[in-house]
Design a protein around this motif. Structure first.
Motif, PDB file in Angstrom:
ATOM      1  N   ILE A  82       0.989  -1.139   0.149  1.00  0.00           N
ATOM      2  CA  ILE A  82       0.071   0.094   0.193  1.00  0.00           C
ATOM      3  C   ILE A  82       0.971   1.326  -0.120  1.00  0.00           C
ATOM      4  N   TRP A  83       1.830   1.257   0.889  1.00  0.00           N
ATOM      5  CA  TRP A  83       2.832   2.333   1.078  1.00  0.00           C
ATOM      6  C   TRP A  83       3.543   2.489  -0.274  1.00  0.00           C
ATOM      7  N   ASN A  84       4.080   1.549  -0.752  1.00  0.00           N
ATOM      8  CA  ASN A  84       4.884   1.726  -1.932  1.00  0.00           C
ATOM      9  C   ASN A  84       4.059   2.165  -3.169  1.00  0.00           C
ATOM     10  N   ASP A  91       6.421  12.383  -6.520  1.00  0.00           N
ATOM     11  CA  ASP A  91       7.770  12.893  -6.901  1.00  0.00           C
ATOM     12  C   ASP A  91       8.737  12.736  -5.745  1.00  0.00           C
ATOM     13  N   THR A  92       8.883  11.794  -5.001  1.00  0.00           N
ATOM     14  CA  THR A  92       9.577  11.719  -3.836  1.00  0.00           C
ATOM     15  C   THR A  92      10.520  10.460  -3.497  1.00  0.00           C
ATOM     16  N   VAL A  93      11.113  10.469  -2.444  1.00  0.00           N
ATOM     17  CA  VAL A  93      11.648   9.258  -1.765  1.00  0.00           C
ATOM     18  C   VAL A  93      10.740   8.700  -0.780  1.00  0.00           C
ATOM     19  N   TYR A  94      10.786   7.492  -0.818  1.00  0.00           N
ATOM     20  CA  TYR A  94      10.085   6.606   0.225  1.00  0.00           C
ATOM     21  C   TYR A  94      10.563   5.106   0.467  1.00  0.00           C
ATOM     22  N   ALA A  95      10.318   4.618   1.664  1.00  0.00           N
ATOM     23  CA  ALA A  95      10.938   3.037   1.921  1.00  0.00           C
ATOM     24  C   ALA A  95      10.035   2.560   2.806  1.00  0.00           C
ATOM     25  N   VAL A  96      10.328   1.087   3.066  1.00  0.00           N
ATOM     26  CA  VAL A  96       9.871   0.447   4.028  1.00  0.00           C
ATOM     27  C   VAL A  96      10.676  -0.245   4.549  1.00  0.00           C
ATOM     28  N   ILE A  97      11.395   0.160   5.927  1.00  0.00           N
ATOM     29  CA  ILE A  97      12.639  -0.390   6.496  1.00  0.00           C
ATOM     30  C   ILE A  97      12.204  -1.523   7.538  1.00  0.00           C
ATOM     31  N   PRO A  98      12.749  -2.679   7.401  1.00  0.00           N
ATOM     32  CA  PRO A  98      12.717  -3.909   8.460  1.00  0.00           C
ATOM     33  C   PRO A  98      12.999  -3.199   9.802  1.00  0.00           C
ATOM     34  N   LEU A 158      14.260  13.376   5.763  1.00  0.00           N
ATOM     35  CA  LEU A 158      13.631  11.918   5.556  1.00  0.00           C
ATOM     36  C   LEU A 158      13.025  11.899   6.990  1.00  0.00           C
ATOM     37  N   TYR A 159      11.698  11.717   6.575  1.00  0.00           N
ATOM     38  CA  TYR A 159      10.685  11.258   7.827  1.00  0.00           C
ATOM     39  C   TYR A 159      10.476   9.787   8.082  1.00  0.00           C
ATOM     40  N   HIS A 160      10.740   9.452   9.350  1.00  0.00           N
ATOM     41  CA  HIS A 160      11.055   7.939   9.630  1.00  0.00           C
ATOM     42  C   HIS A 160       9.500   7.543  10.612  1.00  0.00           C
ATOM     43  N   TYR A 161       8.891   7.008  10.347  1.00  0.00           N
ATOM     44  CA  TYR A 161       7.736   6.499  11.332  1.00  0.00           C
ATOM     45  C   TYR A 161       7.770   5.057  11.984  1.00  0.00           C
ATOM     46  N   PRO A 162       7.964   4.981  13.050  1.00  0.00           N
ATOM     47  CA  PRO A 162       8.171   3.834  13.939  1.00  0.00           C
ATOM     48  C   PRO A 162       7.061   3.126  14.562  1.00  0.00           C
ATOM     49  N   GLU A 163       5.788   3.767  14.308  1.00  0.00           N
ATOM     50  CA  GLU A 163       4.533   3.597  14.937  1.00  0.00           C
ATOM     51  C   GLU A 163       4.167   2.041  14.898  1.00  0.00           C
ATOM     52  N   LEU A 164       4.507   1.544  13.761  1.00  0.00           N
ATOM     53  CA  LEU A 164       4.093  -0.046  13.496  1.00  0.00           C
ATOM     54  C   LEU A 164       5.430  -1.060  13.467  1.00  0.00           C
ATOM     55  N   GLN A 165       6.320  -0.256  14.252  1.00  0.00           N
ATOM     56  CA  GLN A 165       7.614  -1.151  14.292  1.00  0.00           C
ATOM     57  C   GLN A 165       7.339  -2.648  15.052  1.00  0.00           C
ATOM     58  N   LYS A 166       6.862  -2.494  16.206  1.00  0.00           N
ATOM     59  CA  LYS A 166       6.696  -3.350  17.245  1.00  0.00           C
ATOM     60  C   LYS A 166       5.771  -4.474  16.838  1.00  0.00           C
ATOM     61  N   GLU A 167       4.385  -3.856  16.279  1.00  0.00           N
ATOM     62  CA  GLU A 167       3.432  -4.705  15.907  1.00  0.00           C
ATOM     63  C   GLU A 167       3.767  -5.341  14.613  1.00  0.00           C
ATOM     64  N   VAL A 171       9.323  -0.067   9.512  1.00  0.00           N
ATOM     65  CA  VAL A 171       9.269   1.350   9.873  1.00  0.00           C
ATOM     66  C   VAL A 171       9.113   2.102   8.476  1.00  0.00           C
ATOM     67  N   LEU A 172       7.973   2.866   8.387  1.00  0.00           N
ATOM     68  CA  LEU A 172       7.664   3.728   7.021  1.00  0.00           C
ATOM     69  C   LEU A 172       8.649   4.935   6.837  1.00  0.00           C
ATOM     70  N   MET A 173       9.017   5.151   5.685  1.00  0.00           N
ATOM     71  CA  MET A 173       9.869   6.508   5.622  1.00  0.00           C
ATOM     72  C   MET A 173       9.290   7.148   4.387  1.00  0.00           C
ATOM     73  N   THR A 174       9.104   8.526   4.349  1.00  0.00           N
ATOM     74  CA  THR A 174       9.143   9.112   3.038  1.00  0.00           C
ATOM     75  C   THR A 174       9.725  10.518   3.271  1.00  0.00           C
ATOM     76  N   ALA A 175       9.786  11.319   2.180  1.00  0.00           N
ATOM     77  CA  ALA A 175      10.739  12.590   2.357  1.00  0.00           C
ATOM     78  C   ALA A 175       9.909  13.762   1.918  1.00  0.00           C
ATOM     79  N   GLU A 176      10.727  14.813   1.958  1.00  0.00           N
ATOM     80  CA  GLU A 176      10.251  16.258   1.283  1.00  0.00           C
ATOM     81  C   GLU A 176      11.630  16.562   0.832  1.00  0.00           C
ATOM     82  N   MET A 177      11.679  17.540  -0.444  1.00  0.00           N
ATOM     83  CA  MET A 177      13.006  17.970  -0.644  1.00  0.00           C
ATOM     84  C   MET A 177      12.625  19.069  -1.382  1.00  0.00           C
TER      85      MET A 177
END
Length: 246
Positions: A82-84, A91-98, A158-167, A171-177
């Motif tokens: 969904i995120w990807n 037109d941005t940078v994004y990732a889903v980090i383990p 780069l904005y990192h979101y660890p809200e879903l990390q434990k469950e 960790v979701l990441m997106t960016a503004e530039m």
């Protein structure tokens, strides 16, 4: 290009203002426009509504982007898709980090909150200082820091979101530039270097980060270039590079 040697004397002042780096970007306007045209059910409507005086989104929470309650019923793989899929149209940078990889990055960022990154240009390299502020990572060109000091604007966040990390284990990441200064593939190169230097298993690679933060007089910026060239990151930026800036 600017010489990183001049940077050492400015680090102390830079650290004093790292909590609220500023920059200029039209990315917030772009995101709002895109959201008006298409709002997938999993994504919130408030993205990019609060901006700092420099232009980057202020207090950019995951709830302002994603309907967190709704995706909690999804698996990690489904959330990743969904995120990807959503950000692939932007037109941005994004990732889903383990989660385990982000744990390592975060642990090291607490000890070493800044680093010098090299961005390949048509001729030589341009250097950027990456400075962690909470789970945000702000990139500012070294030449701007040298000429403008602590008022130097950021070019990438780069904005990192660890809200879903434990469950969910992600960790979701997106960016503004600042699109007047960087194009997406240049911003992606800088983002990829975060994992190269902060998530590496090679102690000698991470030692560069430690040296920059704690033994700056011993730091050799050519070692960063050597690591970057060995990794192959940014190689596509060399031949026939097209940049809005150049």
């Amino acid at each position: 290009r600017s010489s990183p040697d001049v940077f050492e004397s400015r680090m102390e002042k830079r650290n004093e203002v790292k909590k609220q780096p500023v920059g200029y970007s039209n990315q917030g306007e772009f995101i709002r426009c895109m959201e008006e045209k298409a709002r997938p059910i999993f994504f919130a409507e408030g993205l990019g509504t609060k901006t700092s005086k420099g232009g980057f989104t202020k207090d950019k929470t995951l709830d302002s982007i994603l309907n967190v309650e709704m995706v909690k019923e999804k698996s990690a793989e489904e959330i990743k898709q969904i995120w990807n899929q959503y950000f692939s149209a932007k037109d941005t940078v994004y990732a889903v980090i383990p989660a385990d990889k982000f744990d390592l990055i975060w642990k090291r960022a607490q000890k070493c909150p800044s680093f010098l990154y090299a961005l390949p240009r048509k001729e030589g390299y341009e250097f950027f200082v990456g400075q962690w502020s909470g789970t945000e990572l702000h990139f500012t060109s070294l030449i701007n820091i040298q000429t403008q000091g602590e008022t130097a604007p950021s070019q990438l966040v780069l904005y990192h979101y660890p809200e879903l990390q434990k469950e969910k284990g992600i960790v979701l990441m997106t960016a503004e530039m600042d699109s007047k200064f960087l194009v997406v593939r240049e911003a992606q190169c800088l983002a990829n270097q975060v994992q190269l230097f902060y998530a590496t298993d090679h102690s000698e690679t991470y030692e560069l980060v430690e040296t920059f933060n704690h033994r700056s007089s011993e730091f050799k910026y050519m070692s960063v270039i050597a690591e970057l060239e060995q990794s192959g990151l940014g190689r596509e930026l060399r031949p026939g590079q097209v940049s809005d800036k150049l």
